[in-house]
Design an enzyme around this catalytic site. Structure first.
Site, PDB file in Angstrom:
ATOM      1  CG  HIS A  58       0.200   0.733   7.480  1.00  0.00           C
ATOM      2  ND1 HIS A  58       1.271   0.286   8.230  1.00  0.00           N
ATOM      3  CD2 HIS A  58       0.723   1.626   6.591  1.00  0.00           C
ATOM      4  CE1 HIS A  58       2.378   0.887   7.815  1.00  0.00           C
ATOM      5  NE2 HIS A  58       2.076   1.702   6.810  1.00  0.00           N
ATOM      6  CD  GLU A  59      -1.004   2.181   3.003  1.00  0.00           C
ATOM      7  OE1 GLU A  59      -0.667   3.381   2.907  1.00  0.00           O
ATOM      8  OE2 GLU A  59      -0.181   1.260   3.104  1.00  0.00           O
TER       9      GLU A  59
ATOM     10  CD  GLN B 265       3.429   5.692   2.832  1.00  0.00           C
ATOM     11  OE1 GLN B 265       2.474   5.076   2.401  1.00  0.00           O
ATOM     12  NE2 GLN B 265       4.520   5.085   3.275  1.00  0.00           N
TER      13      GLN B 265
ATOM     14  CG  HIS C  53       0.650   6.464   5.891  1.00  0.00           C
ATOM     15  ND1 HIS C  53       1.820   6.936   6.454  1.00  0.00           N
ATOM     16  CD2 HIS C  53       0.887   5.172   5.579  1.00  0.00           C
ATOM     17  CE1 HIS C  53       2.723   5.959   6.475  1.00  0.00           C
ATOM     18  NE2 HIS C  53       2.175   4.874   5.958  1.00  0.00           N
TER      19      HIS C  53
ATOM     20  CB  CYS D 176       6.011   2.243   7.267  1.00  0.00           C
ATOM     21  SG  CYS D 176       5.269   3.712   6.543  1.00  0.00           S
ATOM     22  CG  LEU D 177       6.849   1.553   1.098  1.00  0.00           C
ATOM     23  CD1 LEU D 177       6.160   1.896  -0.211  1.00  0.00           C
ATOM     24  CD2 LEU D 177       7.966   0.550   0.879  1.00  0.00           C
TER      25      LEU D 177
ATOM     26  N   GLY E 146       0.834  -1.189   0.000  1.00  0.00           N
ATOM     27  CA  GLY E 146       0.000   0.000   0.000  1.00  0.00           C
ATOM     28  C   GLY E 146       0.868   1.239   0.000  1.00  0.00           C
TER      29      GLY E 146
HETATM   30 NI    NI Z   1       3.228   3.126   5.760  1.00  0.00          NI
END
Ligand code: NI
Length: 186
Positions: A143-144, A54, A147, A101-102, A49
């Protein structure tokens, strides 16, 4: 399509509450291109995701996709675009699972999440949809959506002692993962 630069924690955009995508803008070339680029960025970095903050865009927009081959999810999650999503827990129960997480590369930690949620959002054409999700899919959605409110999974960890670098995670944790535990980078 382009691969976008990913904002890491410390960049203010990751901590900014994103604003709604105006409904009239969803089908605009700019937003459609952003969605395509987010999908390509997610694929490039093997994420499940990506949320717009991000990639330095403070809009309530995210993409999710879990390949069928991913052992963390029974059936995978088809490519899903979430515009202005609203997530509601369907039960009080939370379960712990591994996340990454990226925006916090090469780290993993265990995070409690609601096991079942309802997602209401608009798709990339601006059409509303509702889905009920559980387990890994519900985890990725939560999670998304965090953000979009300027939160990352590290904020949700109840015990920081599980926080691990990826190399150590793969060396010491992966082999011991019980069924139901998961690892996600999103
Ligand atoms: Ni993340």
């Amino acid at each position: 399509m382009s691969i976008l630069k990913v904002a890491r924690i410390g960049h203010p955009v990751v901590r900014t509450v994103a604003r709604d995508v105006p409904r009239s803008a969803i089908t605009s070339p700019d937003v459609q291109r952003l969605i395509d680029d987010m999908i390509e960025t997610m694929h490039e970095y093997d994420g499940v995701g990506v949320a717009a903050p991000q990639v330095h865009v403070s809009l309530r927009l995210a993409v999710i996709e879990v390949p069928q081959s991913d052992e963390r999810s029974r059936d995978g999650v088809p490519l899903t675009v979430l515009v202005n999503p609203v997530v509601t827990p369907l039960e009080d129960e939370t379960v712990g699972g591994w996340e990454g997480c990226l925006s916090a590369p090469d780290l993993r930690g265990t995070v409690p999440r609601y096991r079942r949620v309802r997602l209401f959002a608009l798709d990339r054409r601006g059409t509303p949809y509702t889905v009920e999700a559980e387990d890994f899919c519900a985890r990725v959605i939560q999670h998304e959506c965090d953000h979009l409110n300027g939160s990352v999974y590290l904020d949700r960890m109840r015990d920081m002692r599980s926080l691990s670098f990826l190399g150590e995670f793969e060396r010491f944790v992966v082999d011991d993962l019980a069924e139901g535990d998961e690892d996600a980078s999103a």
